[in-house]
Enzyme design. Structure first.
Site, PDB file in Angstrom:
ATOM      1  N   ASP A  11       0.851  -1.208   0.000  1.00 46.23           N
ATOM      2  CA  ASP A  11       0.000   0.000   0.000  1.00 46.23           C
ATOM      3  C   ASP A  11       0.884   1.256   0.000  1.00 46.23           C
ATOM      4  OD1 ASP A  11       0.970  -0.392   2.618  1.00 46.23           O
ATOM      5  OD2 ASP A  11      -0.776   0.601   3.533  1.00 46.23           O
ATOM      6  N   ASP A  16       6.828   1.188   1.893  1.00 42.57           N
ATOM      7  CA  ASP A  16       6.512   0.144   0.904  1.00 42.57           C
ATOM      8  C   ASP A  16       7.334   0.362  -0.358  1.00 42.57           C
ATOM      9  OD1 ASP A  16       3.856   1.068   2.331  1.00 42.57           O
ATOM     10  OD2 ASP A  16       3.534  -1.043   1.836  1.00 42.57           O
ATOM     11  N   ASN A  41      -2.374   2.894   3.522  1.00 40.50           N
ATOM     12  CA  ASN A  41      -1.861   4.225   3.880  1.00 40.50           C
ATOM     13  C   ASN A  41      -2.682   5.336   3.234  1.00 40.50           C
ATOM     14  OD1 ASN A  41       0.355   3.444   5.506  1.00 40.50           O
ATOM     15  ND2 ASN A  41       1.509   2.890   3.665  1.00 40.50           N
ATOM     16  N   THR A 127       2.947  -6.055   2.832  1.00 38.58           N
ATOM     17  CA  THR A 127       3.504  -4.911   3.576  1.00 38.58           C
ATOM     18  C   THR A 127       2.432  -3.859   3.850  1.00 38.58           C
ATOM     19  OG1 THR A 127       4.198  -3.729   1.588  1.00 38.58           O
ATOM     20  CG2 THR A 127       5.799  -5.258   2.544  1.00 38.58           C
ATOM     21  N   PHE A 169      -0.622  -0.275  12.668  1.00 38.44           N
ATOM     22  CA  PHE A 169      -1.544   0.189  11.616  1.00 38.44           C
ATOM     23  C   PHE A 169      -2.075  -0.940  10.714  1.00 38.44           C
ATOM     24  CE2 PHE A 169      -2.196   1.792   7.259  1.00 38.44           C
ATOM     25  CZ  PHE A 169      -3.223   2.701   7.488  1.00 38.44           C
ATOM     26  N   ASN A 170      -1.190  -1.744  10.131  1.00 36.58           N
ATOM     27  CA  ASN A 170      -1.649  -2.735   9.142  1.00 36.58           C
ATOM     28  C   ASN A 170      -2.656  -3.717   9.742  1.00 36.58           C
ATOM     29  OD1 ASN A 170      -0.036  -1.677   7.127  1.00 36.58           O
ATOM     30  ND2 ASN A 170       1.666  -3.111   7.489  1.00 36.58           N
ATOM     31  N   HIS A 243       9.785   0.455   8.093  1.00 34.51           N
ATOM     32  CA  HIS A 243       9.071  -0.789   8.414  1.00 34.51           C
ATOM     33  C   HIS A 243       9.147  -1.856   7.305  1.00 34.51           C
ATOM     34  CE1 HIS A 243       7.004   1.505  11.594  1.00 34.51           C
ATOM     35  NE2 HIS A 243       6.741   2.423  10.693  1.00 34.51           N
ATOM     36  N   ASP A 244       8.551  -1.531   6.160  1.00 29.70           N
ATOM     37  CA  ASP A 244       8.260  -2.581   5.178  1.00 29.70           C
ATOM     38  C   ASP A 244       9.489  -3.245   4.544  1.00 29.70           C
ATOM     39  OD1 ASP A 244       5.579  -2.220   5.661  1.00 29.70           O
ATOM     40  OD2 ASP A 244       5.313  -0.783   4.039  1.00 29.70           O
TER      41      ASP A 244
HETATM   42  C1  BDR Z   1       3.005   0.060   8.555  1.00 36.16           C
HETATM   43  O1  BDR Z   1       1.949   0.978   8.349  1.00 36.16           O
HETATM   44  C2  BDR Z   1       2.220   1.823   7.256  1.00 36.16           C
HETATM   45  O2  BDR Z   1       2.122   3.147   7.661  1.00 36.16           O
HETATM   46  C3  BDR Z   1       3.605   1.477   6.758  1.00 36.16           C
HETATM   47  O3  BDR Z   1       3.633   1.481   5.338  1.00 36.16           O
HETATM   48  C4  BDR Z   1       3.867   0.109   7.312  1.00 36.16           C
HETATM   49  O4  BDR Z   1       3.429  -0.908   6.437  1.00 36.16           O
HETATM   50  C5  BDR Z   1       3.731   0.409   9.838  1.00 36.16           C
HETATM   51  O5  BDR Z   1       2.852   0.381  10.914  1.00 36.16           O
HETATM   52 CA    CA Z   2       2.879  -0.472   4.147  1.00 39.70          CA
END
Ligand code: BDR
Ligand code: CA
Length: 316
Positions: A11, A16, A41, A127, A169-170, A243-244
């Site tokens: 996303d 990502d 996102n 991701t 978040f994810n 993160h990703d």
């Molecule tokens: C995740 O949430 C999104 O904001 C980032 O792309 C990552 O996948 C981190 O919490």
């Molecule tokens: Ca992401």
């Protein structure tokens, strides 16, 4: 060894985008069959456009990019413009990419590809919210035959949540899909905030990326410079967590990580802790071990890998 076939489900999102760049720079190890996109996102119409932009920037216009689910399996959509900017990839200038959007829906692509794949051959790399994968598995469970393993970014144990006090978040966006994926019976490696919060894109690291001097590195540095702003303020840290790309780094160099096989269960009901990943790190329940939970990462080694791979792009 032949490169490992993967499908990246994302996303974009600046992080990502860097995961895509890292994977596209690694053709000896990774054979990207397709990129599937999902709402996360930012809304789907932007995540699919952003993924195609990244293919253009990396000069990989032949990679097939698919648009998938516009909203989570059960809940209403949540987005994160306040972190990623209105475009999802603030930091680079938006343009209409040449990389085409495939007509097929991402879920249909996943089903068709995985049903046709050799048994246990394809690695899935989600991701973003796992809506596309959860929907595909629910609709056609036989696709799991074609799956080798799943390497996901999502969840948190020691770090607490980043979108609610309890949830990452994810997983918060689509806890129902995450629950299906984590419990699908295939090997799942879960990269949560416990490791991603250690790979900070400090000014010095971003400067090293910019100094590589090619178009992909420049776009990466531009996006990370934007990404930097929100997270350094929020966490008081020296840079935003990347993160990703941890998922792709794990595929390239698993020795950078420490993982522990244990149970991960997703909270799907509580208003207060919706999307929480209850990671049974100390094996205090008899719930079945369904994930390899990443608990530590060699952050310096991660950036050496990233900088080495981004340096492989030619001038563009
Ligand atoms: C995740 O949430 C999104 O904001 C980032 O792309 C990552 O996948 C981190 O919490
Ligand atoms: Ca992401």
């Amino acid at each position: 060894m032949a490169p490992r076939p993967i499908i990246i489900d994302c996303d974009p999102g600046q992080d990502d985008a860097v995961a895509l760049f890292l994977a596209m720079a690694s053709p000896d190890e990774l054979d990207i069959l397709g990129i599937t996109t999902v709402a996360g996102n930012v809304p789907l119409e932007l995540t699919q456009r952003n993924a195609r932009m990244m293919c253009d920037i990396a000069q990989q216009q032949a990679l097939p990019v698919f648009a998938g689910c516009e909203k989570p399996m059960v809940l209403d959509a949540i987005t994160a413009e306040y972190i990623h900017g209105n475009t999802g990839i603030d930091g680079v200038d938006v343009f209409e990419p040449e990389t085409p959007l495939q007509e097929q829906h991402a879920v249909d692509y996943l089903i068709e590809t995985l049903l046709a794949a050799e048994e246990g051959s394809v690695t899935l790399v989600p991701t973003g919210p796992m809506t596309n994968l959860g929907t595909a598995i629910e609709r056609e469970p036989a696709i799991l035959n074609g799956v080798r393993e799943i390497v996901s970014m999502g969840g948190a144990m020691r770090e607490g949540g980043n979108r609610s006090p309890s949830a990452e978040f994810n997983i918060l966006v689509d806890p129902h899909a995450a629950d299906i994926v984590y419990n699908c019976g295939k090997p799942v490696t879960a990269m949560g905030l416990d490791v991603t919060h250690k790979v900070l894109s400090t000014r010095e690291r971003v400067a090293r990326i910019r100094d590589l001097g090619n178009g992909v590195a420049e776009a990466t540095a531009d996006m990370l410079s934007f990404f930097h702003r929100y997270d350094t303020k929020k966490y008081g840290s020296e840079g935003a967590p990347l993160h990703d790309p941890c998922t792709v780094a794990w595929l390239l160099q698993p020795g950078l990580f420490e993982t522990r096989r244990c149970n991960l269960s997703v909270e799907k009901q509580s208003e207060l802790t919706l999307g929480h990943t209850a990671v049974d790190f100390w094996h205090v329940t008899d719930r079945p071990h369904n994930v390899d939970w990443a608990s530590d990462i060699d952050a310096a080694g991660f950036y050496e890998l990233l900088i080495d791979r981004l340096g492989r792009y030619g001038d563009s």
